[in-house]
Design a protein around this motif. Sequence first.
Motif, mmCIF file in Angstrom:
data_model
loop_
_atom_site.group_PDB
_atom_site.id
_atom_site.type_symbol
_atom_site.label_atom_id
_atom_site.label_comp_id
_atom_site.label_asym_id
_atom_site.label_seq_id
_atom_site.Cartn_x
_atom_site.Cartn_y
_atom_site.Cartn_z
ATOM 1 N N PHE A 1 7.197 -41.357 28.500
ATOM 2 C CA PHE A 1 6.769 -41.126 27.113
ATOM 3 C C PHE A 1 6.092 -42.358 26.513
ATOM 4 O O PHE A 1 5.333 -42.243 25.554
ATOM 5 C CB PHE A 1 7.965 -40.711 26.256
ATOM 6 C CG PHE A 1 8.420 -39.306 26.532
ATOM 7 C CD1 PHE A 1 7.846 -38.229 25.872
ATOM 8 C CD2 PHE A 1 9.413 -39.051 27.476
ATOM 9 C CE1 PHE A 1 8.256 -36.926 26.128
ATOM 10 C CE2 PHE A 1 9.836 -37.754 27.736
ATOM 11 C CZ PHE A 1 9.249 -36.685 27.064
ATOM 12 N N ILE A 2 6.397 -43.539 27.055
ATOM 13 C CA ILE A 2 5.676 -44.760 26.703
ATOM 14 C C ILE A 2 5.327 -45.478 27.995
ATOM 15 O O ILE A 2 5.963 -45.257 29.040
ATOM 16 C CB ILE A 2 6.512 -45.681 25.788
ATOM 17 C CG1 ILE A 2 7.807 -46.123 26.470
ATOM 18 C CG2 ILE A 2 6.829 -44.985 24.466
ATOM 19 C CD1 ILE A 2 8.642 -47.125 25.652
ATOM 20 N N ALA A 3 4.307 -46.347 27.936
ATOM 21 C CA ALA A 3 3.892 -47.071 29.144
ATOM 22 C C ALA A 3 4.789 -48.280 29.389
ATOM 23 O O ALA A 3 5.256 -48.503 30.506
ATOM 24 C CB ALA A 3 2.433 -47.503 29.024
ATOM 25 N N ASP A 4 5.012 -49.087 28.375
ATOM 26 C CA ASP A 4 5.911 -50.233 28.486
ATOM 27 C C ASP A 4 6.275 -50.729 27.091
ATOM 28 O O ASP A 4 5.708 -50.263 26.086
ATOM 29 C CB ASP A 4 5.294 -51.360 29.330
ATOM 30 C CG ASP A 4 4.015 -51.901 28.728
ATOM 31 O OD1 ASP A 4 4.076 -52.501 27.635
ATOM 32 O OD2 ASP A 4 2.944 -51.737 29.333
ATOM 33 N N TRP A 5 7.185 -51.674 27.049
ATOM 34 C CA TRP A 5 7.612 -52.233 25.770
ATOM 35 C C TRP A 5 8.119 -53.645 26.002
ATOM 36 O O TRP A 5 8.447 -54.035 27.125
ATOM 37 C CB TRP A 5 8.713 -51.384 25.132
ATOM 38 C CG TRP A 5 10.030 -51.451 25.859
ATOM 39 C CD1 TRP A 5 10.416 -50.717 26.961
ATOM 40 C CD2 TRP A 5 11.122 -52.332 25.568
ATOM 41 N NE1 TRP A 5 11.672 -51.076 27.361
ATOM 42 C CE2 TRP A 5 12.128 -52.067 26.534
ATOM 43 C CE3 TRP A 5 11.350 -53.308 24.605
ATOM 44 C CZ2 TRP A 5 13.345 -52.742 26.554
ATOM 45 C CZ3 TRP A 5 12.558 -53.983 24.613
ATOM 46 C CH2 TRP A 5 13.545 -53.693 25.575
ATOM 47 N N GLU A 6 8.167 -54.417 24.938
ATOM 48 C CA GLU A 6 8.717 -55.763 25.025
ATOM 49 C C GLU A 6 9.311 -56.164 23.685
ATOM 50 O O GLU A 6 8.900 -55.661 22.633
ATOM 51 C CB GLU A 6 7.640 -56.770 25.431
ATOM 52 C CG GLU A 6 6.508 -56.912 24.431
ATOM 53 C CD GLU A 6 5.439 -57.878 24.894
ATOM 54 O OE1 GLU A 6 5.607 -58.461 25.979
ATOM 55 O OE2 GLU A 6 4.446 -58.052 24.169
ATOM 56 N N SER A 7 10.282 -57.067 23.737
ATOM 57 C CA SER A 7 10.837 -57.631 22.511
ATOM 58 C C SER A 7 9.835 -58.621 21.943
ATOM 59 O O SER A 7 9.223 -59.398 22.668
ATOM 60 C CB SER A 7 12.162 -58.325 22.816
ATOM 61 O OG SER A 7 12.638 -59.005 21.673
ATOM 62 N N ALA A 8 9.675 -58.589 20.629
ATOM 63 C CA ALA A 8 8.692 -59.462 19.983
ATOM 64 C C ALA A 8 9.225 -60.883 19.799
ATOM 65 O O ALA A 8 8.461 -61.793 19.487
ATOM 66 C CB ALA A 8 8.283 -58.884 18.629
#
Length: 285
Positions: free
Chosen positions: A80-87
């Motif tokens: 559902f999403i490609a990737d993510w990261e903590s800001a």
Amino acid sequence: MSVIPCAQNKDLRKLIEEYAEVLKTESHKLGAHGLNEKDFYQSGLFRGAIERVRGQFSSTMREKRAFCKHVLNYMQDKGFIADWESAGEQNRHDYVVRFAGGRVAVIELKGCLDGNNTNIFERPSNAHEFIVWSVCTNLGADPRKNAWSGIHTRLSAEIIARQQRVDGLIVWDMVCGTIGRPCPKVANAPERITTVANYALPPACVYVFPGTIPSPRNNPRPLAQTLEDVHLLKAFHECFGGKPEEVNYVDFEVEHQGAETMRKTRVRRDGAVVQESGPTAIRRS
């Protein structure tokens, strides 16, 4: 009909109030402090301990961030999403989420939405969409009061006064669907529960906001975007089994009345208005 389908568990709230009374009158019997009842309460030990525990509960984000990490990993694994990261702690937002086409969504993590912390956010310039995610683990809190406070009292005022566009809101956490916060979406439909790590989660409550900033002269009545316009809200909705009639759409109206800037907030769900404010002056705290 209300701004959010769930309601405060009144039985639990009554138990909390009763237990609090017991703590206030019986705490001197706990622990090896060596004080008699009078000295115990005069010493400040009880109040100091309560404030310490309160501070520990309110200040720690570890449990909330662990929950968000598991949810975002699950969404990535399911495509559902490609990737993510903590800001990171240096930024005024918490997570950056990317989609396959390159679209960037930024998440600002908040608590119960009824405090001044809700007003503190900054939409970064690289965000195609900016989402506030409320993780409220206080089972004694009233979810309807908090959701309305966040949407109308706080977020609408910040959007208008600071020209900070917020594309939507997610009100959803690890205590949703538990005995402390029953969820009507799964009350008679346990098959709608999604298991993520050690969490059993009902569908998320999502709120779609307008895609433009309200302005008394140029844009007095912006309507909510469609769910398809806000990719991250759509991803949360579909990944966790939401139904079209459960999506909330938030409209704003703004006008000048003398020296005051007044705004109205309206929340629609399944074609009906579920909550609406009267004209309210912007008073930012």
